[in-house]
Write a protein that holds these residues in place. Structure first.
Motif, mmCIF file in Angstrom:
data_model
loop_
_atom_site.group_PDB
_atom_site.id
_atom_site.type_symbol
_atom_site.label_atom_id
_atom_site.label_comp_id
_atom_site.label_asym_id
_atom_site.label_seq_id
_atom_site.Cartn_x
_atom_site.Cartn_y
_atom_site.Cartn_z
ATOM 1 N N PHE A 88 0.788 -1.584 0.182
ATOM 2 C CA PHE A 88 0.155 -0.049 -0.211
ATOM 3 C C PHE A 88 1.254 1.499 0.019
ATOM 4 O O PHE A 88 0.468 1.898 -1.073
ATOM 5 C CB PHE A 88 -0.787 0.318 1.097
ATOM 6 N N ALA A 89 2.191 1.365 0.452
ATOM 7 C CA ALA A 89 2.524 2.156 0.997
ATOM 8 C C ALA A 89 3.820 2.936 -0.262
ATOM 9 O O ALA A 89 3.495 4.396 -0.638
ATOM 10 C CB ALA A 89 3.305 2.154 2.301
ATOM 11 N N GLN A 90 4.103 2.008 -0.917
ATOM 12 C CA GLN A 90 4.100 2.028 -2.321
ATOM 13 C C GLN A 90 3.510 2.446 -3.304
ATOM 14 O O GLN A 90 3.854 3.018 -4.813
ATOM 15 C CB GLN A 90 5.408 1.339 -2.158
ATOM 16 N N GLY A 91 2.308 2.265 -3.368
ATOM 17 C CA GLY A 91 1.353 3.159 -4.100
ATOM 18 C C GLY A 91 0.678 1.319 -5.073
ATOM 19 O O GLY A 91 0.484 1.628 -5.946
ATOM 20 N N MET A 92 1.348 0.523 -5.247
ATOM 21 C CA MET A 92 1.379 -0.996 -6.227
ATOM 22 C C MET A 92 -0.225 -1.903 -6.216
ATOM 23 O O MET A 92 -0.060 -2.025 -7.563
ATOM 24 C CB MET A 92 2.295 -2.192 -5.385
ATOM 25 N N VAL A 93 -0.921 -1.071 -4.917
ATOM 26 C CA VAL A 93 -2.768 -1.686 -5.219
ATOM 27 C C VAL A 93 -2.644 -0.573 -6.352
ATOM 28 O O VAL A 93 -3.704 -0.579 -6.823
ATOM 29 C CB VAL A 93 -2.872 -1.398 -4.415
ATOM 30 N N GLY A 94 -2.575 0.943 -5.775
ATOM 31 C CA GLY A 94 -3.069 1.945 -6.524
ATOM 32 C C GLY A 94 -2.733 3.213 -5.980
ATOM 33 O O GLY A 94 -2.401 2.738 -4.466
ATOM 34 N N PRO A 95 -3.169 4.310 -6.316
ATOM 35 C CA PRO A 95 -2.549 5.846 -5.845
ATOM 36 C C PRO A 95 -4.257 6.312 -4.620
ATOM 37 O O PRO A 95 -4.905 5.230 -4.906
ATOM 38 C CB PRO A 95 -2.680 6.229 -6.957
ATOM 39 N N GLY A 96 -3.844 7.174 -3.761
ATOM 40 C CA GLY A 96 -4.932 7.066 -2.626
ATOM 41 C C GLY A 96 -4.506 7.573 -2.206
ATOM 42 O O GLY A 96 -3.584 9.325 -1.491
ATOM 43 N N THR A 97 -4.810 7.268 -0.897
ATOM 44 C CA THR A 97 -4.292 8.325 0.894
ATOM 45 C C THR A 97 -5.076 7.274 2.140
ATOM 46 O O THR A 97 -5.642 5.779 1.273
ATOM 47 C CB THR A 97 -5.420 9.075 0.914
ATOM 48 N N ALA A 98 -4.722 7.054 2.957
ATOM 49 C CA ALA A 98 -4.932 6.891 4.085
ATOM 50 C C ALA A 98 -5.581 7.556 5.264
ATOM 51 O O ALA A 98 -4.926 8.480 5.052
ATOM 52 C CB ALA A 98 -3.688 5.442 4.357
ATOM 53 N N VAL A 99 -6.226 6.820 5.499
ATOM 54 C CA VAL A 99 -7.292 7.432 7.532
ATOM 55 C C VAL A 99 -6.934 6.583 8.502
ATOM 56 O O VAL A 99 -6.818 4.547 8.035
ATOM 57 C CB VAL A 99 -8.421 7.395 7.025
ATOM 58 N N GLN A 100 -6.188 7.176 9.832
ATOM 59 C CA GLN A 100 -6.327 6.560 10.799
ATOM 60 C C GLN A 100 -6.857 6.407 10.978
ATOM 61 O O GLN A 100 -7.663 8.225 11.990
ATOM 62 C CB GLN A 100 -4.162 7.219 11.247
ATOM 63 N N PRO A 101 -8.067 5.720 11.353
ATOM 64 C CA PRO A 101 -9.924 5.921 12.164
ATOM 65 C C PRO A 101 -9.333 6.027 13.645
ATOM 66 O O PRO A 101 -9.233 6.168 14.122
ATOM 67 C CB PRO A 101 -10.363 4.660 11.944
ATOM 68 N N THR A 102 -10.405 7.220 13.852
ATOM 69 C CA THR A 102 -10.609 6.734 15.237
ATOM 70 C C THR A 102 -10.825 5.454 16.513
ATOM 71 O O THR A 102 -11.188 4.936 15.664
ATOM 72 C CB THR A 102 -12.228 8.489 15.822
ATOM 73 N N ASN A 103 -10.616 5.114 17.757
ATOM 74 C CA ASN A 103 -10.558 5.059 18.299
ATOM 75 C C ASN A 103 -12.080 4.216 18.846
ATOM 76 O O ASN A 103 -12.761 3.814 19.981
ATOM 77 C CB ASN A 103 -9.295 4.277 18.973
ATOM 78 N N GLU A 104 -12.629 4.187 17.868
ATOM 79 C CA GLU A 104 -14.286 3.668 18.501
ATOM 80 C C GLU A 104 -15.210 3.261 17.351
ATOM 81 O O GLU A 104 -15.204 2.686 16.101
ATOM 82 C CB GLU A 104 -14.708 4.836 18.764
ATOM 83 N N PRO A 105 -15.780 2.237 18.147
ATOM 84 C CA PRO A 105 -16.670 1.333 17.029
ATOM 85 C C PRO A 105 -17.493 2.743 15.830
ATOM 86 O O PRO A 105 -18.210 3.627 16.185
ATOM 87 C CB PRO A 105 -17.710 0.892 17.861
ATOM 88 N N HIS A 106 -17.263 2.097 14.719
ATOM 89 C CA HIS A 106 -17.765 2.732 13.806
ATOM 90 C C HIS A 106 -18.708 2.186 12.998
ATOM 91 O O HIS A 106 -18.118 0.816 12.475
ATOM 92 C CB HIS A 106 -17.932 4.768 13.538
ATOM 93 N N GLU A 107 -19.453 2.853 11.833
ATOM 94 C CA GLU A 107 -19.472 2.085 10.153
ATOM 95 C C GLU A 107 -18.632 2.804 9.047
ATOM 96 O O GLU A 107 -18.370 3.478 8.986
ATOM 97 C CB GLU A 107 -20.837 2.602 9.886
ATOM 98 N N ALA A 108 -17.460 1.987 8.742
ATOM 99 C CA ALA A 108 -17.460 2.071 7.889
ATOM 100 C C ALA A 108 -18.349 2.148 6.082
ATOM 101 O O ALA A 108 -19.165 1.565 5.789
ATOM 102 C CB ALA A 108 -15.698 0.323 6.909
ATOM 103 N N LEU A 109 -18.631 2.951 5.746
ATOM 104 C CA LEU A 109 -19.312 4.071 3.833
ATOM 105 C C LEU A 109 -18.751 3.397 3.052
ATOM 106 O O LEU A 109 -17.296 3.263 2.753
ATOM 107 C CB LEU A 109 -19.446 4.971 4.430
ATOM 108 N N ALA A 110 -19.540 3.600 1.871
ATOM 109 C CA ALA A 110 -18.691 3.162 0.604
ATOM 110 C C ALA A 110 -18.705 4.678 0.367
ATOM 111 O O ALA A 110 -18.611 5.265 0.568
ATOM 112 C CB ALA A 110 -20.574 2.987 -0.003
ATOM 113 N N PRO A 111 -17.269 4.817 -0.258
ATOM 114 C CA PRO A 111 -16.673 5.912 -0.711
ATOM 115 C C PRO A 111 -17.095 5.950 -1.867
ATOM 116 O O PRO A 111 -16.852 7.702 -2.139
ATOM 117 C CB PRO A 111 -14.933 5.403 -0.828
ATOM 118 N N ILE A 112 -17.686 5.658 -2.847
ATOM 119 C CA ILE A 112 -18.541 5.828 -3.989
ATOM 120 C C ILE A 112 -19.196 5.684 -4.409
ATOM 121 O O ILE A 112 -20.444 4.187 -3.447
ATOM 122 C CB ILE A 112 -17.589 5.448 -5.435
#
Length: 148
Positions: free
Chosen positions: A23-47
């Motif tokens: 991921f770090a070298q972009g081999m999967v693809g370009p993008g970014t990353a999010v260090q999530p908050t440390n609490e339960p939540h729902e991951a949402l569709a990005p598009i």
């Protein structure tokens, strides 16, 4: 211009901070990353589009033009075999951006000594197709980057 949304709340940091060289070298693809908050939540569709892959720890959504976005909930979380993740949608389902896809708790991932960071990448494209990648605090549903 396709706007790719953050699937989780937290701090947008860029792929270079992902503790996985693929991921770090972009081999999967370009993008970014999010260090999530440390609490339960729902991951949402990005598009808006169709869920082409839905695992407990990762999902990919493709829009009507075939542009795919992958969100991976933590690093090496496949090792958890679905423990701590609840799928809220179905592979093949058509969804809107912001639809809840997986319920999880990043603190549980971290407690298992895995990184809860969430890479969000554009699939099967060159690195120059994304722009305006944000950094800093983001809410789930905020724009992370744009895809030309």
């Amino acid at each position: 211009m396709l706007k790719v949304l953050s699937p989780v709340p937290g701090r947008a940091v860029g792929l270079s901070e992902v503790p996985d060289p693929v991921f770090a070298q972009g081999m999967v693809g370009p993008g970014t990353a999010v260090q999530p908050t440390n609490e339960p939540h729902e991951a949402l569709a990005p598009i808006t589009g169709t869920i082409v892959k839905l695992h407990p720890h990762a999902f990919a959504v493709a829009d009507d033009e075939g542009r795919g976005v992958l969100a991976h909930l933590g690093i090496d979380t496949v090792k958890l075999e679905g423990q701590g993740f609840e799928k809220l949608a179905t592979e093949g389902e058509r969804i809107e951006a912001g639809t809840p896809l997986v319920r999880w708790n990043p603190a549980d991932v971290a407690a298992r000594e895995l990184s809860p960071i969430v890479p969000v990448v554009a699939l099967d494209v060159a690195s120059d197709v994304i722009s305006r990648a944000v950094t800093g605090e983001v809410a789930a549903g905020d724009v992370l980057f744009q895809w030309a």
